[in-house]
Design a protein around this motif. Structure first.
Motif: not given
Length: 511
Positions: A323-334
């Motif tokens: 799923h997504g995470s803090r930076d919306p450009k990337f999901h978890v782990g990039g």
């Protein structure tokens, strides 16, 4: 004293015939047993294979498998994250009955402690197949109990195990060690931790590689097991670790994907967890292609030994894409799950019980039994594999363990599924607590069950709305009430994974 040596020539002819018949029958029974290869990807989404609509990531071996077998369009994991999904698969129980209902460490105090262990009295599919004459091997990520507990794969029916016992150790593809049976084998003198951040400066993929790439070592051991046991019935369980982040794919795969992909978002610096990478989109695709290549190796080995026509091969995933995470450009782990439409247009990702979190690709090949290039829209999920594999193997179901799945053998052969005695149920003790129930076209879902104020029930008609865009709970409260009551009737509270609201209701109902 005179001794007599018993030889076959001294026996009566009628007895000789009986001995020959039973010896031959035993040999035929062994020869006719279907080998079973069960391949489980890690965090592979519904839309990440070419046979499921993916246009950018290369998966030729799995696409060929789909052409030669049957493709399930409504297959579900048993849980939306690692350990409980594997528990439902191994034990044939849904999350209203299973012992492991969320990711939880064993608490044995080590840096890689292993996950909450299965108990000695639970019966796994490996134990049943072993009893039925199969040699059993598991290679990959286990996650159901450390070596020194009842949950060890060696204590749960596997003759041979090699891989990551603890799923925390699996956060790096260059870990310090892997587990071989119940011993740790050092594989990297200078291992790479699974997490790092680099806010500034150049990021190089080679900085996050070490001497030995764990997926290749795991594959090598699986091939050795197959080669060693090719002349007798075997159950080969392959819970491969890719494409679970962190992203550390081989350079050879990175070089095959366009540099243009990563010009939009740029490098990934570890801000959403796990490891940085200079080309995150290419890296994510490379991990899936590397997984595909490993599947191809197993299929080649079956062909090489003339076992293809004698083997059932199942390929699926433990849950949806990350799923997504803090930076919306990337999901978890990039991970580039938006760029690749990893959930195949479905709602949600890993950790949710929306379709994108639990509906997964599933391909099955069984030459002579399954029509090539076929598909089924039969709703099915992980608890179904226990009775199905028992049916394929001619093994007896355990008498003292509740099983919640159906035998899919008729579906594999192009027929109809038997009726379900138990609804499809997910009770997940993670991500603030979720319960989901599917009965035919209806799917009810309730979130935030571990919060002081749980969310209201949601209801979806999956025949008309597989993307779960229209909540019908207010329109059909009677359906929601029925599904909730059916769930409560069958639910067994699990003190290690409490859901206080339903623990209380289940206790009241049982009195």
């Amino acid at each position: 004293m005179t001794t007599h040596k018993l030889t076959l020539s001294r026996l009566p002819k009628s007895l000789l015939l009986c001995i020959f018949y039973f010896a031959s029958a035993s040999g035929i029974a062994q020869a006719e047993k279907t080998n079973i290869v069960f391949i489980l990807a890690d965090d592979l989404g519904y839309g990440e294979l070419g046979s499921y609509g993916q246009k950018k990531i290369r998966t030729p071996n799995l696409d060929r498998l789909a052409k030669e077998g049957i493709r399930f369009t409504q297959h579900y994991t048993g849980a939306p994250v690692c350990a409980p999904a594997r528990c439902t698969l191994m034990t044939g129980q849904n999350l209203a009955h299973a012992q492991v209902r969320g990711n939880k460490d064993s608490g044995n105090g080590r840096i890689f402690p292993g996950q909450w262990p299965l108990t000695a009295d639970v019966v796994t599919i490996a134990e049943v197949l072993k009893q039925a004459g199969y040699t059993t091997g598991a290679f990959g990520k286990w996650g159901l109990g450390p070596s020194n507990t009842s949950g060890s794969p060696i204590k749960q029916g596997f003759d041979r195990y090699f891989g990551y016992n603890c799923q925390r150790n699996a956060h790096s593809y260059y870990p310090p060690f892997l587990d071989s049976n119940e011993r740790e084998v050092l594989i990297n003198k200078y291992p790479i931790p699974g997490r790092d951040r680099k806010p500034e400066g150049e990021i190089k993929a080679e900085d996050y590689r070490a001497e030995n790439y764990a997926p290749d070592l795991i594959l090598d051991e699986a091939v050795k097991f197959l080669n060693k046991n090719k002349a007798k019935p075997f159950f080969l369980y392959l819970p491969f670790v890719e494409p679970h982040v962190s992203m550390q794919p081989p350079q050879a795969w990175l070089d095959q994907y366009p540099e243009e992909w990563d010009k939009e978002n740029g490098v990934y610096r570890g801000q959403n967890g796990y490891l940085p990478h200079p080309r995150p989109r290419a890296a994510y695709a490379s991990m899936i292609s590397d997984l595909d290549e490993h599947v191809g190796t197993i299929l080649e080995q079956l062909d090489k030994h003339g076992l293809t026509d004698k083997t059932l091969v199942v390929f699926t995933s433990d849950n949806g894409p990350t799923h997504g995470s803090r930076d919306p450009k990337f999901h978890v782990g990039g991970a580039a799950c938006t760029f690749f439409d990893s959930a195949g247009g479905l709602n949600g990702f890993k950790g949710s019980c929306y379709e994108g979190g639990i509906r997964i690709p599933c391909i099955v090949k069984w030459p002579g039994k399954i029509q090539a290039d076929s598909q089924t829209d039969t709703p099915s999920y992980f608890p179904d594999w226990f009775p199905t594999l028992c049916s394929v193997a001619g093994a007896e179901l355990p008498k003292d363990q509740q099983l919640d799945g159906i035998d899919l053998t008729s579906v594999l052969k192009g027929g109809q599924a038997p009726p379900r005695e138990e609804l499809m149920i997910w009770e997940f003790h993670g991500y603030r607590g979720i319960v989901a129930i599917r009965d035919g076209k209806w799917k009810a879902l309730r979130r935030n069950l571990l919060n002081k104020t749980p969310a209201d029930w949601e209801l979806y008609d999956l025949e008309k709305d597989q993307n779960e865009t229209t909540d019908l709970a207010a329109v059909h409260p009677e359906i929601v009430a029925r599904l909730e009551q059916e769930y409560l009737k069958t639910r067994i509270p699990e003190s290690d994974f409490p859901i206080p609201l339903y623990d209380k209701l289940s206790t009241v109902d049982s009195q």
